[in-house]
Design a protein around this motif. Structure first.
Motif, PDB file in Angstrom:
ATOM      1  N   ASN A  92       0.814  -1.219   0.000  1.00  0.00           N
ATOM      2  CA  ASN A  92       0.000   0.000   0.000  1.00  0.00           C
ATOM      3  C   ASN A  92       0.841   1.259   0.000  1.00  0.00           C
ATOM      4  O   ASN A  92       0.335   2.360   0.202  1.00  0.00           O
ATOM      5  N   THR A  93       2.155   1.088  -0.135  1.00  0.00           N
ATOM      6  CA  THR A  93       3.056   2.229  -0.105  1.00  0.00           C
ATOM      7  C   THR A  93       3.520   2.505  -1.530  1.00  0.00           C
ATOM      8  O   THR A  93       4.133   1.667  -2.165  1.00  0.00           O
ATOM      9  N   VAL A  94       3.178   3.699  -2.023  1.00  0.00           N
ATOM     10  CA  VAL A  94       3.530   4.071  -3.385  1.00  0.00           C
ATOM     11  C   VAL A  94       4.504   5.238  -3.333  1.00  0.00           C
ATOM     12  O   VAL A  94       4.162   6.304  -2.831  1.00  0.00           O
ATOM     13  N   GLU A  95       5.691   5.057  -3.829  1.00  0.00           N
ATOM     14  CA  GLU A  95       6.744   6.080  -3.794  1.00  0.00           C
ATOM     15  C   GLU A  95       6.862   6.696  -2.405  1.00  0.00           C
ATOM     16  O   GLU A  95       6.864   7.917  -2.252  1.00  0.00           O
ATOM     17  N   GLY A  96       6.925   5.846  -1.401  1.00  0.00           N
ATOM     18  CA  GLY A  96       7.110   6.311  -0.032  1.00  0.00           C
ATOM     19  C   GLY A  96       5.862   6.854   0.636  1.00  0.00           C
ATOM     20  O   GLY A  96       5.900   7.258   1.792  1.00  0.00           O
ATOM     21  N   GLN A  97       4.753   6.861  -0.115  1.00  0.00           N
ATOM     22  CA  GLN A  97       3.502   7.385   0.439  1.00  0.00           C
ATOM     23  C   GLN A  97       2.559   6.256   0.784  1.00  0.00           C
ATOM     24  O   GLN A  97       2.316   5.381  -0.046  1.00  0.00           O
ATOM     25  N   LEU A  98       1.993   6.309   1.998  1.00  0.00           N
ATOM     26  CA  LEU A  98       1.020   5.292   2.380  1.00  0.00           C
ATOM     27  C   LEU A  98      -0.359   5.743   1.899  1.00  0.00           C
ATOM     28  O   LEU A  98      -0.808   6.837   2.247  1.00  0.00           O
ATOM     29  N   VAL A  99      -1.027   4.930   1.062  1.00  0.00           N
ATOM     30  CA  VAL A  99      -2.311   5.380   0.518  1.00  0.00           C
ATOM     31  C   VAL A  99      -3.500   4.535   0.975  1.00  0.00           C
ATOM     32  O   VAL A  99      -4.644   4.905   0.738  1.00  0.00           O
ATOM     33  N   ALA A 100      -3.248   3.418   1.648  1.00  0.00           N
ATOM     34  CA  ALA A 100      -4.359   2.596   2.125  1.00  0.00           C
ATOM     35  C   ALA A 100      -3.896   1.725   3.284  1.00  0.00           C
ATOM     36  O   ALA A 100      -2.690   1.561   3.510  1.00  0.00           O
ATOM     37  N   VAL A 101      -4.868   1.192   4.030  1.00  0.00           N
ATOM     38  CA  VAL A 101      -4.562   0.356   5.193  1.00  0.00           C
ATOM     39  C   VAL A 101      -5.006  -1.074   4.884  1.00  0.00           C
ATOM     40  O   VAL A 101      -6.128  -1.282   4.421  1.00  0.00           O
ATOM     41  N   PRO A 102      -4.124  -2.061   5.134  1.00  0.00           N
ATOM     42  CA  PRO A 102      -4.495  -3.455   4.840  1.00  0.00           C
ATOM     43  C   PRO A 102      -5.683  -3.893   5.692  1.00  0.00           C
ATOM     44  O   PRO A 102      -5.723  -3.624   6.892  1.00  0.00           O
ATOM     45  N   TRP A 103      -6.639  -4.576   5.055  1.00  0.00           N
ATOM     46  CA  TRP A 103      -7.849  -4.961   5.775  1.00  0.00           C
ATOM     47  C   TRP A 103      -7.886  -6.470   5.999  1.00  0.00           C
ATOM     48  O   TRP A 103      -7.993  -6.950   7.118  1.00  0.00           O
ATOM     49  N   PHE A 104      -7.823  -7.216   4.935  1.00  0.00           N
ATOM     50  CA  PHE A 104      -7.604  -8.658   5.111  1.00  0.00           C
ATOM     51  C   PHE A 104      -6.676  -9.134   4.009  1.00  0.00           C
ATOM     52  O   PHE A 104      -6.571  -8.518   2.961  1.00  0.00           O
ATOM     53  N   THR A 105      -5.982 -10.240   4.268  1.00  0.00           N
ATOM     54  CA  THR A 105      -4.944 -10.671   3.333  1.00  0.00           C
ATOM     55  C   THR A 105      -5.326 -12.002   2.699  1.00  0.00           C
ATOM     56  O   THR A 105      -6.326 -12.624   3.077  1.00  0.00           O
ATOM     57  N   ASP A 106      -4.542 -12.401   1.760  1.00  0.00           N
ATOM     58  CA  ASP A 106      -4.804 -13.615   1.008  1.00  0.00           C
ATOM     59  C   ASP A 106      -3.472 -14.130   0.504  1.00  0.00           C
ATOM     60  O   ASP A 106      -2.568 -13.344   0.267  1.00  0.00           O
ATOM     61  N   ALA A 107      -3.361 -15.426   0.321  1.00  0.00           N
ATOM     62  CA  ALA A 107      -2.153 -15.976  -0.282  1.00  0.00           C
ATOM     63  C   ALA A 107      -2.529 -17.313  -0.886  1.00  0.00           C
ATOM     64  O   ALA A 107      -3.426 -18.002  -0.385  1.00  0.00           O
ATOM     65  N   GLY A 108      -1.851 -17.664  -1.963  1.00  0.00           N
ATOM     66  CA  GLY A 108      -2.134 -18.939  -2.601  1.00  0.00           C
ATOM     67  C   GLY A 108      -1.707 -20.098  -1.704  1.00  0.00           C
ATOM     68  O   GLY A 108      -0.631 -20.060  -1.123  1.00  0.00           O
ATOM     69  N   ILE A 109      -2.547 -21.114  -1.574  1.00  0.00           N
ATOM     70  CA  ILE A 109      -2.194 -22.284  -0.763  1.00  0.00           C
ATOM     71  C   ILE A 109      -2.585 -23.572  -1.496  1.00  0.00           C
ATOM     72  O   ILE A 109      -3.362 -23.536  -2.443  1.00  0.00           O
TER      73      ILE A 109
END
Lengths: 412, 300
Positions: free
Chosen positions: A119-136
């Motif tokens: 969520n960090t674009v060029e050193g700028q935080l633009v959003a907050v992680p809400w829920f995550t996902d990963a391949g399993i």
């Protein structure tokens, strides 16, 4: 009576001066929306001056993208809180409120570093992680046991077990997401990374870099071999998440690559394979460069930059509330959506509801992001197309990698 | 044009004022966006904030005709249009001739035939996508039993087969529409013409080529224009079933990708997408003119 009406009108007017309404977009997959509505009700109880309206979105991420394009390009101040896919922040950054100074307010130190980084674009935080996902990797415990196979650690193990068991049972070996769409990019990343390959690094195209070239070709060759040798059905070239899940849940496949959402569905009472399913990390590739890899997915909450300052303040409160430890646990328990705060995995309530989380904490911790770029869509399109052409026998692996390198470099 | 009008001057003025709101509405909804799109197509720009609009003249058009993805989608669109319109027209004509005959429950059959056309394309595309499924699809099973495809062939994931599958859906959906239009044309042919022909000893085939086809020609022209224009901008069925993979991407699908997926791209693809829109517009325009000329259709 008249007096009462006037008084009431006056009262609501005065109240509306102090209260504020914000809108947030939300998904509606499975129990997601129902649980969010409960959470929003709790939030409004805590902050009576804020009213939250929930706006459900289509299920497909591509359709959601189209929807956001319309909102953001038109510059409308609504919706205020935007639910963003993990690959969008770089593209949408100019339209989002800069949250860099609120880093501590959202307690982002307690989150998975990968989710914050995405969520960090060029050193700028633009959003907050809400829920995550990963391949399993999902596997059939009963079938592995029946034929005396261990849970596969390498792709070759998986290949052998899948081929052997599928032939004896007369079912499919291994299903994954092979249709030409974003899901294929996720799968490709996992195959490439686990074989020690790489497509982009630090914003540079490295797909034909000598360090990765051979491994990339090995990975794509292996994907093709899965289909050629009948370990994966030829139909995987048309499968998205749900097509594969239906096959697996029907008892027609030994292994499946999918996201964590499939777990509760595969184990629901009406599922023919309930209780027979195991879950583990995706296998390692061969050779010294081989490693386990999972692609990072998930959704984040950002704020529309066109909202008024008061709406932005209220939106920050809502995001802090929804991403707090307590609410992440609530979401994990009730909707099965994987928390982004590390501590939430140690909460006894989470553990009780999702006993497989503990085994996968490592996977979520080390999930690898897709390339972060404002032209991500074009990059992903090139990756999908190159690999899909190999899987559908239109190109050979070397040709596809060379062409992919050329096409990606022309975007630079 | 008549030199002398029968209308009074006041009537003409009234007609003029009455037509003004319509012209304004058409101007706002059709001509303004069209003009804007043509204008945009000469620039390199995107909707990304702070992007500097850069005039590039015809560069977008030049690039377009060197873009393999564009040329592929152009070919796919023409291929789709040719085969779907041809098959729909022939099947539709046969259906219309059958429905024009007298038989019991004709009204019911006429209504029933229209059902595929009444189902929204998004719904029927999804439905057919399931029927094409490699493992559970009923069509896959039928084709396998007939020995046409191997077991487990993904129809929508096989180059060549995927486009045929999409054309089949379009034919299934649109033949009723074609049949309905042609049926309307058939019904204006007076029965006496056929009776006279029969008395003169004309065969069924002679009746068809000498009476039915000539009288039906304007209807056929309108039907073909309708269908061709629709087919040239085909989007939903292709997008839902394949997202444009394995050689099924059409111009409209590529255009969506340029204008929606890459609208904020720092590479400035919005102008490029606009150029593609203009090209689609021109292609459709050219086809319309060709049809109208060759079939001698007048719009007034």
């Amino acid at each position: 009576m008249k007096k009462f009406v006037v008084l009431f009108a006056l009262f609501t007017m005065v109240m509306s001066l102090f209260s504020i309404t914000i809108t947030m977009t939300a998904g509606a997959v499975g129990k997601e929306l129902e649980v969010l509505n409960e959470q929003v009700a709790m939030f409004m109880e805590e902050y009576p001056e804020i009213e939250v309206r929930v706006l459900p979105m289509p299920n497909s991420a591509t359709d959601r993208h189209d929807l956001y394009v319309t909102y953001l390009a038109s510059g409308t101040p609504d919706p205020d809180v935007l639910m963003l896919d993990v690959i969008w922040p770089a593209e949408f950054a100019p339209f989002l409120v800069d949250l860099t100074n609120d880093y501590d307010y959202f307690e982002l130190d307690k989150f998975f570093p990968g989710t914050v980084a995405s969520n960090t674009v060029e050193g700028q935080l633009v959003a907050v992680p809400w829920f995550t996902d990963a391949g399993i990797l999902y596997y059939r415990k009963d079938l592995l046991e029946k034929y005396g196979y261990e849970v596969p650690e390498t792709w070759d193990d998986l290949y052998t077990a899948a081929k052997d068991i599928s032939e004896m049972e007369g079912i499919n070996g291994f299903v994954w997401q092979g249709a030409r769409y974003e899901g294929l990019t996720c799968n490709v990343m996992e195959f490439f990374h686990s074989f020690g390959g790489e497509i982009m690094k630090d914003g540079k195209v490295v797909v034909d870099d000598p360090k990765y070239y051979e491994n990339n070709i090995a990975a794509i060759t292996f994907m093709d071999k899965l289909i050629e040798d009948g370990v994966s059905p030829r139909g995987v070239t048309t499968y998205m998440e749900e097509e594969g899940r239906r096959v697996f849940q029907n008892g027609d496949a030994v292994f499946m690559r999918n996201w964590p959402y499939a777990w509760s569905l595969a184990n629901s009472p009406e599922s023919p394979v309930a209780g027979k399913v195991g879950i583990t990390v995706l296998p390692k590739g061969p050779g010294p460069d081989g490693r386990n890899s999972a692609t990072l997915g998930g959704w984040n909450l950002g704020i529309n930059a066109n909202s008024s300052p008061a709406e932005i303040e209220a939106s920050k409160k809502l995001i802090k509330f929804l991403t707090s430890h307590e609410q992440q646990v609530y979401k994990a328990v009730n909707a099965g959506q994987t928390p982004t705060m590390i501590e939430a995995y140690n909460d006894p309530r989470t553990i009780e509801a999702n006993d497989f989380y503990a085994d996968l904490l490592d996977v979520f911790l080390n999930a690898e992001p897709r390339p972060i770029s404002p032209i991500y869509n074009e990059i992903s399109y090139q990756i999908q197309t190159a690999v899909h052409q190999v899987l559908t026998q239109q190109k050979d692996p070397k040709q596809a990698i060379d062409e992919l390198a050329r096409n990606l470099k022309s975007l630079e | 044009m008549k030199a002398k009008s029968d209308y009074k001057k006041a009537d003409i003025w009234l007609a003029f004022w009455l037509i003004i709101p319509t012209l304004i509405a058409i101007g706002i909804t059709a001509f303004y966006p069209l003009g804007q799109t043509i204008y945009d197509s000469f620039f390199k720009w995107s909707l990304r904030p702070g992007f500097q609009r850069e005039f590039v003249g015809f560069q977008n058009y030049i690039n377009l005709f060197q873009d393999a993805r564009f040329l592929n989608s152009l070919w796919n669109t023409i291929y789709f249009t040719f085969f779907s319109v041809l098959i729909e027209f022939l099947l539709g004509l046969v259906t219309a001739l059958i429905l024009n005959a007298e038989f019991r429950l004709r009204g019911l059959v006429r209504a029933a035939v229209l059902i595929p056309w009444a189902i929204p394309t998004a719904v029927s595309s999804q439905m057919w996508k399931w029927m094409y499924n490699d493992q559970y699809g009923v069509i896959s099973l039928m084709l396998y039993n007939l020995g046409i495809i191997e077991q487990g062939t993904p129809i929508l994931g096989t180059p060549g087969l995927a486009m045929a599958g999409i054309i089949a859906v379009d034919v299934w959906k649109t033949t009723p529409f074609v049949a309905l239009l042609l049926l309307a044309g058939l019904q204006i042919i007076p029965n006496e013409l056929y009776e006279a022909a029969r008395i003169d000893g004309a065969s069924m085939w002679k009746q068809f080529t000498s009476i039915t086809l000539p009288v039906l020609r304007p209807t056929i022209g309108v039907t073909l224009i309708f269908r061709t224009l629709d087919a040239l901008r085909v989007f939903d069925v292709v997008y839902i079933m394949t997202q444009g993979s394995v050689g099924t991407e059409t111009l409209a699908v590529y255009n969506r990708s340029l204008l929606m997926d890459n609208i904020f791209s720092p590479r400035g693809l919005f102008g490029y997408g606009s150029a593609l829109s203009v090209v689609i517009f021109l292609i459709i325009g050219i086809f319309t003119v060709i049809y109208m000329r060759s079939l001698n259709i007048k719009l007034d």
